[in-house]
Design a protein around this motif. Structure first.
Motif, PDB file in Angstrom:
ATOM      1  N   ALA A 117       0.844  -1.192   0.000  1.00  0.00           N
ATOM      2  CA  ALA A 117       0.000   0.000   0.000  1.00  0.00           C
ATOM      3  C   ALA A 117       0.881   1.245   0.000  1.00  0.00           C
ATOM      4  O   ALA A 117       2.072   1.201   0.326  1.00  0.00           O
ATOM      5  N   ALA A 118       0.270   2.378  -0.358  1.00  0.00           N
ATOM      6  CA  ALA A 118       1.032   3.625  -0.452  1.00  0.00           C
ATOM      7  C   ALA A 118       1.538   4.100   0.906  1.00  0.00           C
ATOM      8  O   ALA A 118       2.586   4.735   0.997  1.00  0.00           O
ATOM      9  N   GLY A 119       0.792   3.815   1.972  1.00  0.00           N
ATOM     10  CA  GLY A 119       1.184   4.274   3.303  1.00  0.00           C
ATOM     11  C   GLY A 119       2.188   3.356   3.964  1.00  0.00           C
ATOM     12  O   GLY A 119       2.588   2.317   3.414  1.00  0.00           O
ATOM     13  N   CYS A 120       2.608   3.744   5.157  1.00  0.00           N
ATOM     14  CA  CYS A 120       3.544   2.920   5.918  1.00  0.00           C
ATOM     15  C   CYS A 120       3.345   3.171   7.403  1.00  0.00           C
ATOM     16  O   CYS A 120       2.692   4.136   7.804  1.00  0.00           O
ATOM     17  N   ILE A 121       3.927   2.293   8.211  1.00  0.00           N
ATOM     18  CA  ILE A 121       3.876   2.409   9.671  1.00  0.00           C
ATOM     19  C   ILE A 121       5.285   2.710  10.161  1.00  0.00           C
ATOM     20  O   ILE A 121       6.234   2.015   9.778  1.00  0.00           O
ATOM     21  N   SER A 122       5.425   3.722  10.989  1.00  0.00           N
ATOM     22  CA  SER A 122       6.742   4.030  11.564  1.00  0.00           C
ATOM     23  C   SER A 122       6.800   3.488  12.978  1.00  0.00           C
ATOM     24  O   SER A 122       5.807   3.531  13.727  1.00  0.00           O
ATOM     25  N   VAL A 123       7.960   2.957  13.362  1.00  0.00           N
ATOM     26  CA  VAL A 123       8.119   2.326  14.665  1.00  0.00           C
ATOM     27  C   VAL A 123       9.335   2.898  15.370  1.00  0.00           C
ATOM     28  O   VAL A 123      10.218   3.504  14.757  1.00  0.00           O
ATOM     29  N   LEU A 126      -1.060  -4.844   2.554  1.00  0.00           N
ATOM     30  CA  LEU A 126       0.359  -5.085   2.788  1.00  0.00           C
ATOM     31  C   LEU A 126       1.053  -3.726   2.936  1.00  0.00           C
ATOM     32  O   LEU A 126       0.986  -2.894   2.020  1.00  0.00           O
ATOM     33  N   VAL A 127       1.685  -3.483   4.081  1.00  0.00           N
ATOM     34  CA  VAL A 127       2.295  -2.178   4.349  1.00  0.00           C
ATOM     35  C   VAL A 127       3.769  -2.351   4.719  1.00  0.00           C
ATOM     36  O   VAL A 127       4.172  -3.389   5.249  1.00  0.00           O
ATOM     37  N   GLU A 128       4.533  -1.317   4.430  1.00  0.00           N
ATOM     38  CA  GLU A 128       5.930  -1.294   4.865  1.00  0.00           C
ATOM     39  C   GLU A 128       6.003  -0.714   6.269  1.00  0.00           C
ATOM     40  O   GLU A 128       5.213   0.159   6.645  1.00  0.00           O
ATOM     41  N   ILE A 129       6.961  -1.238   7.033  1.00  0.00           N
ATOM     42  CA  ILE A 129       7.205  -0.765   8.389  1.00  0.00           C
ATOM     43  C   ILE A 129       8.593  -0.132   8.398  1.00  0.00           C
ATOM     44  O   ILE A 129       9.581  -0.788   8.007  1.00  0.00           O
ATOM     45  N   GLY A 166      14.265   6.748  10.928  1.00  0.00           N
ATOM     46  CA  GLY A 166      14.922   7.406   9.816  1.00  0.00           C
ATOM     47  C   GLY A 166      14.249   7.173   8.476  1.00  0.00           C
ATOM     48  O   GLY A 166      14.752   7.616   7.441  1.00  0.00           O
ATOM     49  N   GLY A 167      13.124   6.461   8.497  1.00  0.00           N
ATOM     50  CA  GLY A 167      12.395   6.184   7.264  1.00  0.00           C
ATOM     51  C   GLY A 167      12.882   4.980   6.501  1.00  0.00           C
ATOM     52  O   GLY A 167      12.439   4.720   5.374  1.00  0.00           O
ATOM     53  N   LYS A 168      13.783   4.207   7.091  1.00  0.00           N
ATOM     54  CA  LYS A 168      14.313   3.016   6.437  1.00  0.00           C
ATOM     55  C   LYS A 168      13.389   1.827   6.676  1.00  0.00           C
ATOM     56  O   LYS A 168      13.021   1.525   7.815  1.00  0.00           O
ATOM     57  N   ALA A 169      13.013   1.124   5.591  1.00  0.00           N
ATOM     58  CA  ALA A 169      12.109  -0.025   5.720  1.00  0.00           C
ATOM     59  C   ALA A 169      12.801  -1.176   6.431  1.00  0.00           C
ATOM     60  O   ALA A 169      13.896  -1.589   6.030  1.00  0.00           O
ATOM     61  N   VAL A 170      12.184  -1.684   7.486  1.00  0.00           N
ATOM     62  CA  VAL A 170      12.751  -2.810   8.230  1.00  0.00           C
ATOM     63  C   VAL A 170      11.916  -4.081   8.081  1.00  0.00           C
ATOM     64  O   VAL A 170      12.402  -5.184   8.343  1.00  0.00           O
ATOM     65  N   LEU A 173      12.924  -7.258   6.500  1.00  0.00           N
ATOM     66  CA  LEU A 173      13.752  -6.869   5.359  1.00  0.00           C
ATOM     67  C   LEU A 173      15.220  -6.775   5.743  1.00  0.00           C
ATOM     68  O   LEU A 173      16.091  -6.779   4.885  1.00  0.00           O
ATOM     69  N   GLU A 174      15.483  -6.713   7.056  1.00  0.00           N
ATOM     70  CA  GLU A 174      16.859  -6.706   7.542  1.00  0.00           C
ATOM     71  C   GLU A 174      16.946  -7.586   8.767  1.00  0.00           C
ATOM     72  O   GLU A 174      16.000  -7.683   9.553  1.00  0.00           O
TER      73      GLU A 174
END
Length: 383
Positions: free
Chosen positions: A282-288, A320-323, A327-331, A375-376
């Motif tokens: 999805a276009a959005g994401c979740i920051s942690v 499906l979202v990126e987390i 720093g905005g890096k996808a984990v 992703l890491e």
């Protein structure tokens, strides 16, 4: 015929879907019988006693409904009448399994639309997971009373494969009146030989089941191989076995198979993680926060509200979202149980506060670890 099949090891499993066809439940020209269901229920009960989880996909409702009406039963070709028969027969079909089960039985009626719609898909999965957590035996069937197209297909084999992927099963077991996949139709060709193991469902293997117009192919072996193909794509092996052979069914309880084993295309984790990693998000994401980012990088933690710093953009429940870290890096990436607005309201809160904050709850995890791929790693290497 199963006497000609070599015995082999059943793949290891903790959660399985067992599909039972109507030919094993309906007496010749009559209603439901426990003649073959008794042994199959014994296998399920023994699996439960060993700490395993089982979902049962059972046919037989239409046959049960027709038997209740006897001479007043409508013609088989009338679709609306068959839908009525399915509604009438659901109760005795569930009653049969409850009479044989050592655990409480729960009826779950699904259509393919339930599994195509993302929100309903997640609701169905949550329900089935909840039932399994309660040590209940879910008995799944197509909702034939409203599913016109599905009823015309009459295909619980493919439904069983979809349910296996839905609950992240380790194994799909399909019981029928045919004990294995054969090199040709054994009812027509006396030289047909049973096949103990299939590494991949090639066109040549599919051809063994006959075309859609053949006796075996219509609602028979062809649909079972189609179901096995769906399961294999999800990383789930399939076994085909004769449900009328008590010795074969008993052997399953010892993790031995006398039938056909169809290998998965990949391990369940590999297939699912690959899809989560590469499917469009999805276009959005979740920051942690840093703590959650580190935990998620290990690949074995769920995302809880307490580790969430916020959500950007818009996404819906089931997307499906990126987390990303601070720093905005996808984990990580995963299927989110809550919409973006709900995630923002839950950020930093404890899981026990979800219902108080929203007025409802879809579970304590915003993204469950089974629906998440790192992703890491914790050491910073991409996986």
């Amino acid at each position: 015929m199963s006497a000609h099949l070599p015995e082999q090891a059943l793949p290891g499993w903790r959660c399985a879907v067992v599909k039972v066809g109507s030919n094993l439940l309906a007496a010749d020209g009559g209603g439901l019988t426990d003649r073959y269901a008794l042994a199959l229920a014994g296998f399920i009960n023994a699996s439960h006693a060993a700490g395993r989880k089982v979902v049962l996909v059972s046919s037989g409702a239409v046959a049960a409904g027709r038997a209740l009406l006897r001479e007043h039963a409508p013609a088989a070709g009338d679709l609306a009448a068959r839908q009525a028969l399915a509604a009438l027969g659901q109760a005795p079909m569930i009653a049969l399994w409850q009479s044989l089960s050592a655990r409480p039985v729960a009826q779950v009626l699904l259509t393919h639309d339930d599994l195509r719609n993302r929100r309903r898909y997640l609701n169905a999965r949550s329900t089935l997971r909840g039932l399994l957590a309660l040590d209940v035996l879910p008995v799944v069937n197509e909702n034939d009373t409203v599913a016109v197209d599905e009823l015309k297909l009459g295909d619980n084999d493919n439904l069983a494969a979809i349910v296996a992927a839905l609950v992240d099963a380790d194994l799909l077991l399909i019981a029928s009146d045919i004990d294995a996949l054969y090199s040709a139709d054994p009812r027509r060709d006396p030289q047909a030989a049973p096949i103990a193991r299939v590494g991949a469902l090639t066109p040549e293997v599919l051809a063994m089941a006959g075309g859609s117009g053949s006796v075996v192919g219509t609602g028979g072996m062809r649909t079972k191989l189609e179901a096995a193909s769906k399961a294999a794509a999800a990383g789930i092996p399939t076994v085909l076995f004769g449900g009328r052979d008590a010795v074969t069914v008993e052997a399953l309880g010892r993790d031995r198979l006398r039938g056909t084993l169809i290998d998965a295309a990949a391990t369940r984790m590999q297939a699912r993680k690959y899809w989560l990693r590469h499917a469009p998000a999805a276009a959005g994401c979740i920051s942690v926060d840093a703590g959650a980012a580190h935990a998620l990088a290990g690949g074995r933690a769920s995302l809880l509200p307490g580790g969430i710093a916020g959500a950007r953009g818009e996404f819906q429940r089931g997307d499906l979202v990126e987390i990303v870290d601070a720093g905005g890096k996808a984990v990580a990436r995963g299927l989110c149980q809550y919409a973006a607005g709900e995630v923002r309201r839950l950020a930093g809160r404890h899981s026990r506060d979800i219902e108080a904050v929203l007025g409802y709850s879809y579970g304590s995890e915003v993204v469950h670890r089974d629906d998440l791929v790192a992703l890491e790693t914790a050491g910073g290497m991409t996986v």
